[in-house]
Design an enzyme around this catalytic site. Structure first.
Site, PDB file in Angstrom:
ATOM      1  N   PHE A 105       4.438  -0.485  -2.107  1.00  0.00           N
ATOM      2  CA  PHE A 105       5.311  -0.310  -0.949  1.00  0.00           C
ATOM      3  C   PHE A 105       6.306  -1.444  -0.817  1.00  0.00           C
ATOM      4  CE2 PHE A 105       1.841  -2.948   0.237  1.00  0.00           C
ATOM      5  CZ  PHE A 105       2.412  -3.938   1.008  1.00  0.00           C
ATOM      6  N   GLY A 116       1.198 -11.358  -0.958  1.00  0.00           N
ATOM      7  CA  GLY A 116       0.906 -10.368  -1.981  1.00  0.00           C
ATOM      8  C   GLY A 116       1.899  -9.232  -1.921  1.00  0.00           C
ATOM      9  N   GLN A 129       6.089  -5.981  -0.168  1.00  0.00           N
ATOM     10  CA  GLN A 129       5.388  -7.250  -0.199  1.00  0.00           C
ATOM     11  C   GLN A 129       5.098  -7.721   1.217  1.00  0.00           C
ATOM     12  OE1 GLN A 129       8.015 -10.130  -2.059  1.00  0.00           O
ATOM     13  NE2 GLN A 129       9.802  -8.990  -1.335  1.00  0.00           N
ATOM     14  N   ASP A 174      -6.760   5.890   4.358  1.00  0.00           N
ATOM     15  CA  ASP A 174      -6.797   4.852   3.316  1.00  0.00           C
ATOM     16  C   ASP A 174      -7.771   3.748   3.728  1.00  0.00           C
ATOM     17  OD1 ASP A 174      -6.244   3.699   0.889  1.00  0.00           O
ATOM     18  OD2 ASP A 174      -4.446   2.660   1.581  1.00  0.00           O
TER      19      ASP A 174
END
Length: 846
Positions: free
Chosen positions: A158, A154, A160, A272
């Site tokens: 930022f 994915g 992959q 996060d």
């Protein structure tokens, strides 16, 4: 200079952060331990590999699934891993590790699950600074390690993430490749700096991802992590966003709290935390064993800067939305939103904008404190100040703040419109416990779930406190009742509690001591299976106990010492020798030893004039309320199936005489004997009514009370008074006057005698204040409250009788409507079993 959308991190670096990327490469230690996966906000509009989506039918929840993003731009979500649909809700299916054929290396895998796009641009960089990967490309690190790309996992803002094989070994790793841009390079330095500090800690103990090395590949920063299986969002999506049970949420909460506790001790803020950044390690071997990933937005407490774009919106703390200073408590808010989403199967606050986010929060939590609002830099974006001429305790200086209405916000903002995206709308957090109820046929299991829900909501409310100064800390969360399970320790016999302890032990158990759970298919490396934790010893099921035959003589069956709690309530078959001539034939008898104390204190006896507080019938502990363990100390042989040899009924006797606190079995009425014993009322029940003068003088008559208010003493006292005049009378019903009990001839079939007590209405006359005949009981049937059809047992009236009805003739028996009368022998210990077939139960037990 573009800003990383999911971070908003300040350009000020930690004091320990490297100045250049070359210094950052030397901070991280070379590969040492387990390998796991690390991804951040994986979204991919253009995929260099074809992704195999998991088959399955779409549900309403799946179609309405909100997008998981921090920024307010639309980005399509992409799975982070290749999944297959699993019919089992409790765990996900792990796909086999993909492999690529290689004739030059015997350690190489032999198959591949993803195919590459046909392209001639090998290793080119796109216009956005993103590296274009292809199949079989090899990434080389300065430490001599080579990683062959196996599969695309994915991508996000930022860069992959790919799955790669470490050549020469059987290890599978996850590599995060950042975009080629100065801002992302600096963000990579910050992440490397934090990972270098965490590399000195035990990642298995503190439940965070393990990083192995960092290197540059064609000016792109590459971070190598251990490989994990699946994140919680994909797990929910795979299961059609069905809610998770509390027994699954508890170990997840425990592990994430452990990770946050370690981060807090290091002065780090994750910033996060969301379901995408909590990864399942190995759902097959260790269900709900998780680790925290993605430290790209993390920072040190001393470097935290306000007005930065942190946290994904659904899990964003109110101090971040309002632009207030923050600390590690923002992670506790995010964790509270995560466990609420796991419980509901849907985000608790799925705001489409920051206004909707704070509006949803205020609807359930109320307005933030005035001290927070006055210090908020984004106050006037969401709130409106209202002037007041009469200041009161709710406002300071004659003004207060209110949230803007939807119309006012849309008129003042042209960027975003308010939307209703919630599946559940709550006015208070406590309402969460009323949704997502599962069906539990067992009342004990249902009770455990209900108690567990209350403690879950309690810890959730403490995590979602608006004021960060009063928000619960990770250490306090680990000591909460929901995590420690102290609130359900009294129900250890229940499967619910057993399953909860089992899952907690699995998540506490360290993983296998090998390099990685992912290995190539053709490598014959022995894999040590994860040892299953020993299950706690439980009571044997009744079906396993019944076939066991015990030889007993004249002594009682001793309790099994290895079985605690309900040992004395287990049912046993016993063999007794029936005296039929010279040959003693064996006959099975249903033997049930009595517990040391009755389940119900059904004979709390007090004199009406005694200066004592009223006593009520009290229940036993919950561990004694299991239906299958209700004791049956005496039972009619006809109730058991099978042929009974002659003389078996005459040999049927009470075996637990010492437990019943009587001298010998012969001292208790033989209910199944040919001639039942007769009983009379004790002297203190047959005494005359005390005079009014004595009553008003407050002098209690000299009436003996049963020892320790125990029902056993009542039966003993009744036996000692058998030679005195009988006062037992038979009550028919209603206002019919009581007549003396007439002598009746003895019958062959015994019928248990029942005490029926009445007032002295006949002796007092018609003008007495006592109108009507009323009865009280010495025992209460805990289950049956219907009207008995006939016989020597009667049903008490539905209206409580004043104590003056009985005066001094009867002790102050506390009873409830629907209670039944029992024989004094029954009071002495013959507790009825309401779970048996009533058609075969003797009359006294009805």
């Amino acid at each position: 200079m573009p800003k990383r959308k999911n971070s908003g991190q300040s350009t000020d670096l930690n004091s320990r952060s490297p100045k250049t990327i070359d210094e950052a490469l030397r901070i991280l230690a070379p590969p040492q331990a387990l390998l796991v996966q690390s991804q951040l906000n994986l979204t991919a509009p253009a995929n260099p590999f074809s992704i195999q989506k998991a088959p399955g039918t779409s549900s309403d929840n799946e179609q309405r699934a909100p997008k998981r993003r921090a920024d307010e731009e639309a980005v399509n979500a992409v799975p982070k891993n290749l999944l297959t649909t699993s019919s089992t809700f409790a765990r996900a299916v792990i796909p086999a590790a993909p492999a690529i054929s290689s004739a030059n290396n015997k350690m190489a895998p032999q198959s591949v699950t993803a195919t590459a796009k046909t392209t001639t641009n090998r290793g080119k960089v796109s216009g956005e600074g993103e590296y274009q990967l292809i199949k079989n490309e090899v990434l080389c690190s300065p430490y001599g390690n080579q990683y062959e790309v196996l599969e695309f996992l994915g991508k996000g803002t930022f860069g992959q993430v790919v799955k790669a094989w470490k050549k020469g070994t059987s290890e599978i790793v996850a590599i995060k490749i950042l975009k080629k841009h100065p801002s992302y390079a600096r963000q990579g330095q910050i992440e490397v700096s934090i990972l270098s500090r965490l590399s000195n800690e035990n990642s298995e103990e503190f439940n965070f991802v393990r990083a192995f090395e960092c290197f540059n590949h064609k000016s792109h920063t590459c971070l190598v992590f251990e490989m994990l299986e699946q994140n919680l969002y994909d797990f929910l999506k795979q299961n059609k966003f069905m809610p998770l049970p509390l027994n699954a949420i508890r170990p997840i909460l425990f592990q994430v709290l452990t990770a946050l506790l370690k981060l807090k001790s290091l002065g780090l803020i994750h910033a996060d935390l969301k379901p995408e950044n909590i990864m399942l390690v190995d759902p097959q071997q260790q269900p709900y064993r998780v680790k925290v990933i993605d430290f790209g937005s993390a920072s040190h407490r001393s470097k935290a800067v306000t007005n930065t774009y942190l946290q994904s919106r659904y899990y964003r703390a109110p101090e971040i939305i309002l632009g207030l200073p923050f600390n590690e408590s923002i992670d506790m808010w995010s964790l509270g939103c995560v466990i609420a989403e796991l419980f509901l199967g849907w985000p608790l606050y799925p705001g489409s904008s920051e206004y909707d986010q704070i509006r949803f929060i205020i609807q359930t939590q109320g307005l933030p404190p005035t001290s927070m609002l006055e210090s908020a830099s984004k106050l006037h974006r969401f709130f409106k100040e209202v002037k007041s001429e009469s200041p009161n305790h709710t406002n300071v200086g004659g003004s207060y703040y209110r949230l803007k209405t939807v119309e006012e916000y849309e008129a003042s903002s042209s960027t975003a419109k308010s939307k209703e995206t919630r599946k559940y709308i709550f006015n208070v957090i406590d309402d969460i416990s009323r949704v997502c109820y599962g069906f539990e046929s067992d009342p004990v299991e249902h009770l455990c779930d209900r108690i567990d829900r209350q403690e879950f909501v309690d810890v959730l409310k403490k995590m979602l406190v608006l004021n960060p100064d009063f928000r619960i800390t990770p250490a306090e969360g680990l000591e909460s009742k929901f995590v420690t399970m102290t609130h359900i320790n009294g129900y250890n016999f229940a499967n619910y509690v057993h399953e909860a302890h089992k899952r907690m032990e699995i998540c506490r158990k360290p993983g296998p001591a090998m390099a990685t759970p992912y290995r190539a298919a053709n490598v014959a490396t022995p894999i040590t299976p994860v040892e299953k934790p020993p299950a706690p010893k439980l009571q044997q099921p009744m079906i396993a106990v019944l076939p066991q035959l015990n030889q007993i003589a004249a002594t009682n069956i001793p309790p099994v010492p290895t079985q605690p709690d309900l040992t004395n309530l287990m049912h046993h078959y016993s063999q007794m020798a029936a005296a039929t001539g010279s040959a003693a034939t064996a006959a099975q008898f249903f033997y049930q030893p009595l517990p040391p104390a009755p389940l119900f204190q059904y004979a709390q006896l007090h004199h009406p004039f005694a200066a004592r507080p009223p006593h009520f019938l009290s229940l036993a502990t919950p561990s004694h309320m299991v239906p299958q363990f209700v004791p049956v100390p005496i039972m009619d042989p006809s109730m058991l199936q099978g042929q009974w040899p002659p003389g078996a009924a005459q040999q049927f006797a009470v075996l637990a005489n010492d437990i019943m606190r009587v001298p010998a079995p012969q001292g208790i009425n033989q209910m199944f004997a040919s001639t039942p014993q007769t009983f009379s009322l004790p002297q203190f029940l047959s005494s005359s009514i005390p005079s009014a003068t004595t009553a008003f003088n407050g002098n209690a008559p000299n009436i003996p009370f049963p020892e320790e208010n125990s029902s056993w003493a009542l039966g003993t006292a009744a036996q000692q008074q058998q030679q005195q005049a009988q006062r037992a009378q038979s009550m028919i019903n209603g206002n019919v006057k009581v007549k003396p009990l007439a002598a009746q001839p003895k019958k062959n079939s015994p019928a248990p005698s029942v005490i029926t007590l009445s007032s002295d209405e006949d002796s007092n006359g018609a003008g007495s204040s006592n109108s009507g005949s009323t009865t009280r009981t010495g025992a209460v049937n805990p289950v049956r409250n219907d009207t008995l059809p006939m016989g020597n047992t009667i049903k008490t009236e539905d209206i409580l009788v004043p104590p003056t009805t009985f005066d001094g003739q009867l002790p102050n028996l506390q009873y409830f409507p629907g209670s039944h009368l029992f024989d004094p022998k029954t009071v002495a210990g013959l507790l009825p079993n309401p779970f048996l077939d009533t058609s075969h139960i003797p009359r006294a037990f009805n």
